[in-house]
Write an enzyme that holds these catalytic residues in place. Structure first.
Site, PDB file in Angstrom:
ATOM      1  N   ASP A  13       0.820  -1.227   0.000  1.00 56.35           N
ATOM      2  CA  ASP A  13       0.000   0.000   0.000  1.00 56.35           C
ATOM      3  C   ASP A  13       0.850   1.272   0.000  1.00 56.35           C
ATOM      4  OD1 ASP A  13      -2.412  -1.611   0.359  1.00 56.35           O
ATOM      5  OD2 ASP A  13      -1.757  -1.838   2.428  1.00 56.35           O
ATOM      6  N   HIS A  41      -4.602  -2.087  -6.665  1.00 53.50           N
ATOM      7  CA  HIS A  41      -4.020  -0.773  -6.907  1.00 53.50           C
ATOM      8  C   HIS A  41      -5.034   0.137  -7.577  1.00 53.50           C
ATOM      9  CE1 HIS A  41      -2.020  -3.466 -10.056  1.00 53.50           C
ATOM     10  NE2 HIS A  41      -2.962  -2.848 -10.716  1.00 53.50           N
TER      11      HIS A  41
END
EC number: 6.3.4.4
Length: 428
Positions: A13, A41
């Site tokens: 992340d 993503h």
């Protein structure tokens, strides 16, 4: 030949998708080499927000080849859904290539993932329950089903029947639940295979040909180094190798073909799931960073755990991944915090340690040693160069580069591609 690997230096992340998307503009081939649809993503393209889990973020460029490498585990149902998601939005996927050697995630992998996580109770790993671990287990046990098998009905049926015989004993005797029937899976998944068949090939040939022709190839890592099965906080890790070395195995290219490794980091630290996290914040500052940074998982929607930047973690990532360039994201999220902290080392039983411990017992007892830096209050979301940053913001960024030992190549002051700034080219 110019090849660049993008890896996360923390627990995932870090904004790899955005940086990969940004670097994709100058790449001709974009490839993923590990993981599956456990990685999410978010990409902003032409003002629209897209969430992808399997397909490389270069898919938005028609002239670029996108590769799902042999090191990935592919859920055909999820892949077909993602292809439809893109087609419904007018995005062509003709430039996609899928490795015939990639392993397939089947319904029994998903079920096993869920049951095993429930069984562990308080000792759970915090998986995304996407079947990733069980699929990699089958791969290592040499009973996995690959994309090439999925396309051949006879082979698929034979291997599926053999696996179900074994898995159903596990479901019934160990977990006390009903197993799967062959017909529950065979037709549906064979059909998914037929829908993706046109994209399937030997992707190592595609990638090596591109590199031999001197084309720019970008390898997109999922998760992060601290989730690597060998180098991460084991067992609170993923089942694959997000480190840059994973490219050679998961994409089928030799180590001599890798030129640059871009390590992506946030200006703070986040983590999803369980496991030790030395710089974790449980206060108002942590809550503020979570809200301002919108720190909720792309795949799960779970709130991420938040902490100060940890240079011990990123130095470890640099060492085990051979990182040559730093891409620092989300600097703007820290705007308005009066005093910032960077972890420079750990204290364990009175001793200072600068290397990341292998033992989770030791790690859990480590206290972060912080260096304090003054914050800034100016809006930096429109900044285009290091010189335009407020003095304190620039000092913070430069200090991270010094402490990690990685030269800064990219920094970002917002989620949009236009807020990503190049200090030096990674393709040089």
């Amino acid at each position: 030949m110019s090849s660049v690997v993008v890896v996360g230096t923390q627990w995932g992340d870090e904004g790899k998708g955005k940086i990969t998307d940004f670097l994709s503009e100058n790449a001709e081939v974009i490839a993923r080499y590990q993981g599956g649809n456990n990685a999410g993503h978010t990409i902003v393209f032409n003002g629209e927000k897209y969430k992808l889990h399997l397909i490389p973020s270069g898919i938005f460029y028609k002239d670029k080849i996108c590769v799902i490498g042999n090191g990935m585990v592919v859920d055909p149902k999820a892949l077909v859904a993602e292809l439809k998601y893109l087609h419904d939005r007018g995005i062509s996927t003709d430039n996609l290539r899928i490795s015939n050697r990639a392993h397939v995630i089947l319904p029994y992998h998903l079920k096993l993932d869920e049951l095993e996580e429930e069984r562990k109770g308080a000792n759970k790993i915090g998986t995304t329950k996407k079947g990733i671990g069980p699929a990699y287990m089958d791969k290592a046990a040499r009973v996995g089903i690959r994309i090439v098998d999925l396309l051949d009905r006879e082979v698929f049926e034979e291997k599926l029947a053999r696996n179900l015989q074994e898995k159903n004993v596990l479901f019934e005797k160990v977990y006390g639940v009903e197993g799967f029937k062959l017909e529950d899976i065979l037709d549906e998944y064979y059909e998914y295979g037929q829908q993706i068949a046109k994209y399937v090939c030997d992707t190592s040939v595609v990638l090596n040909n591109a590199l031999d022709e001197g084309r720019r190839v970008l390898f997109e890592g999922a998760q992060g180094v601290m989730l690597d099965i060998d180098q991460g906080t084991y067992p609170f890790v993923t089942s694959s190798n997000p480190v840059a070395g994973g490219v050679t195995i998961g994409a089928g290219v030799g180590p001599t073909k890798i030129k640059h490794v871009v390590g992506v980091a946030k200006a703070y630290t986040t983590r999803v799931g369980d496991g030790p996290f030395p710089t974790e914040l449980h206060d108002e500052i942590g809550d503020r960073i979570r809200e301002v940074g919108r720190e909720y998982g792309t795949t799960t929607g779970r709130p991420r755990r938040v902490g100060w930047f940890d240079s011990v973690v990123v130095r470890h990532a640099r060492r085990v991944s051979g990182i040559t360039d730093l891409s620092l994201n989300s600097i703007d999220v820290l705007t308005g915090i009066e005093t910032l902290k960077i972890c420079v080392a750990y204290r364990y039983k009175g001793k200072v340690i600068e290397e990341f411990p292998a033992s989770l017992k030791v790690l859990a007892e480590c206290e972060p040693i912080y260096e304090e830096l003054p914050g800034w209050s100016e809006d930096i979301t429109g900044v285009k160069s290091l010189d335009e940053l407020p003095v304190n913001a620039r000092h913070y960024v430069e200090r991270i580069s010094q402490l990690t030992g990685i030269p800064l190549s990219i920094f970002s002051v917002g989620p949009d591609r236009s807020q990503t700034n190049v200090v030096r080219s990674v393709y040089a």
